[in-house]
Scaffold this motif. Sequence first.
Motif, mmCIF file in Angstrom:
data_model
loop_
_atom_site.group_PDB
_atom_site.id
_atom_site.type_symbol
_atom_site.label_atom_id
_atom_site.label_comp_id
_atom_site.label_asym_id
_atom_site.label_seq_id
_atom_site.Cartn_x
_atom_site.Cartn_y
_atom_site.Cartn_z
ATOM 1 N N UNK A 168 0.807 -1.221 0.000
ATOM 2 C CA UNK A 168 0.000 0.000 0.000
ATOM 3 C C UNK A 168 0.836 1.266 0.000
ATOM 4 N N UNK A 169 2.158 1.108 0.012
ATOM 5 C CA UNK A 169 3.014 2.278 0.051
ATOM 6 C C UNK A 169 2.834 3.037 1.358
ATOM 7 N N UNK A 170 3.244 4.303 1.375
ATOM 8 C CA UNK A 170 3.048 5.133 2.560
ATOM 9 C C UNK A 170 2.489 6.507 2.209
ATOM 10 N N UNK A 171 2.107 6.688 0.939
ATOM 11 C CA UNK A 171 1.560 7.965 0.507
ATOM 12 C C UNK A 171 0.256 8.315 1.185
ATOM 13 N N UNK A 172 -0.520 7.309 1.554
ATOM 14 C CA UNK A 172 -1.788 7.591 2.232
ATOM 15 C C UNK A 172 -1.534 8.265 3.577
ATOM 16 N N UNK A 173 -0.375 8.006 4.176
ATOM 17 C CA UNK A 173 -0.042 8.647 5.449
ATOM 18 C C UNK A 173 0.436 10.079 5.218
ATOM 19 N N UNK A 174 1.373 10.248 4.288
ATOM 20 C CA UNK A 174 1.954 11.579 4.088
ATOM 21 C C UNK A 174 0.994 12.554 3.412
ATOM 22 N N UNK A 175 0.107 12.027 2.560
ATOM 23 C CA UNK A 175 -0.770 12.902 1.782
ATOM 24 C C UNK A 175 -2.189 13.008 2.358
ATOM 25 N N UNK A 224 -10.678 8.406 1.734
ATOM 26 C CA UNK A 224 -9.468 8.726 0.980
ATOM 27 C C UNK A 224 -8.521 7.548 0.898
ATOM 28 N N UNK A 225 -8.436 6.776 1.978
ATOM 29 C CA UNK A 225 -7.575 5.597 1.974
ATOM 30 C C UNK A 225 -8.026 4.602 0.902
ATOM 31 N N UNK A 226 -9.328 4.386 0.807
ATOM 32 C CA UNK A 226 -9.847 3.465 -0.205
ATOM 33 C C UNK A 226 -9.540 3.977 -1.605
ATOM 34 N N UNK A 227 -9.688 5.257 -1.827
ATOM 35 C CA UNK A 227 -9.379 5.830 -3.138
ATOM 36 C C UNK A 227 -7.907 5.655 -3.492
ATOM 37 N N UNK A 228 -7.031 5.812 -2.515
ATOM 38 C CA UNK A 228 -5.598 5.784 -2.776
ATOM 39 C C UNK A 228 -5.026 4.380 -2.860
ATOM 40 N N UNK A 229 -5.561 3.450 -2.073
ATOM 41 C CA UNK A 229 -4.966 2.111 -1.988
ATOM 42 C C UNK A 229 -5.817 1.008 -2.585
ATOM 43 N N UNK A 230 -7.072 1.329 -2.919
ATOM 44 C CA UNK A 230 -8.005 0.324 -3.439
ATOM 45 C C UNK A 230 -8.329 -0.756 -2.405
ATOM 46 N N UNK A 231 -8.238 -0.395 -1.140
ATOM 47 C CA UNK A 231 -8.604 -1.297 -0.053
ATOM 48 C C UNK A 231 -9.728 -0.673 0.761
#
Length: 473
Positions: free
Chosen positions: A69-76, A377-384
């Motif tokens: 899932x990367x870490x962009x959902x945290x920083x952005x 937003x998390x679902x949009x960014x990670x598809x989870x």
Amino acid sequence: MSHTPSRRDLLRGLGLAVLAAGPLSACATGGGSAAKPSAAPSAAPTSAANPLGVQAASPLEVVVFSGGNGDGYATKLHEPLYGKAFPQAKIKHVATQKVGTQLRPRFISGDVPDVVNNSGPEALDLQSLVAEGHLADLTPLFDAPSPLDPAKKVRDTLVGGVYENSLIDGVPRVLQYTVAHRALWYNAALFARKGWTVPRTWAEFTALGEAAKKEGIALFAYPGQVGPFYQLWNLIYSAAKVGGNQVIVDIDNLADNAWKADAVLKAVTAWAQIQRDFGDKAYFGLDHTQTQIKHLQDKVLFYPCGSWLENEMAKDKPKGFEYAIAPIPAITAADALPYEAIMVGVSEAWFVGAKGKNPQGGLEYLRQMLSRDGARGYTEMTRNLTVVNGVVDGLDLTSAVRSAAKAQEAAGQNIITDARFEGWYKELFDHGAIQTNAVMSGRITPEQFCAAMQKKADAIKADPATAKQTRTV
């Protein structure tokens, strides 16, 4: 997570060489001589805007596993949400793929982060962390007013099972953030082109295997190096289909002869036969990414994994490939659970450092993650999908997420429960990954697999130094 998944994410495999060496550490932090941390700041007065009593100017450190899932959902997303609520607070972001390697020395020294995404192949042993007093009680978080609706508590906005899965020794210690669907993934576009139907019975499964073999396609594969635990999950959930969820409850509870249950033996026997008849031994030498590339190339029909798969392979997924999820076919005509039954659990573990410098901020960070903006937003960014109810209506979901949602709806109340021994007894889980490769490759029989797993479970049960957990459902 874990997921359980870990988790998700959940790239928890260590490879055979590392697994064979045993757990990474006998305890989470490697010793009892840790320096005493400085006292955590006292809570500020609570209010509607600050229900957890965060000191507005206190720095916050966030450690994120940067895996599928990367870490962009945290920083952005999540960190800016916290920063908006507390603009004076300086946020330190730490991304890592080696949570254990990076954090163990810090727990020993007393330099504890405030909030941690405990996932990946080096996830810390939660039981050891609890024994050493490192996991904060999350009760204030669950009882706090929800950012979604201040008239509701946070716990009342979450899917079933989140609170139950947070409990360690009866106290909520871990927040599982995502909804995990673990089953068999396939390319719906390929099936449409070939005119193939997703198999519902084991006979249909093997018949499809014969058809696929004629076209040079393996019916099934899993990564034998970094990822044998994917197939261990598959074996356990297959056993639950045969014998019901009590099979998993007994395994988690270290019940006598739980691994020797008839349902476990039938599931392991069935999958070992699939490997012999329709598998390819080359996959025992591949890691998860390499195997998933083969899947994207339509060289493998079914791949056992969790719902982080699509996001993890987003950069490699070719145009026209449509991830879809399928329940495990019925192994016997008398399976306890119907074909539609699918594993739906919670995963992607987060905890707050009880001995960190800003535990109140850690709790508030998790509360912001559980807000509408944080979850949607998390679902949009990670598809989870997250554990927050009712926040994704109207989103343009991908084929994988749509498929998982449909499968969950079709299952209804027929949900396969998540296995918890992965987090409770990591030594047993790691041993299971080794034994899975052994039985699937034909080096041991299914009966020997069951015996080896039971022997390890019995040893853990008899060890007075291992804290024991129990569950009823």
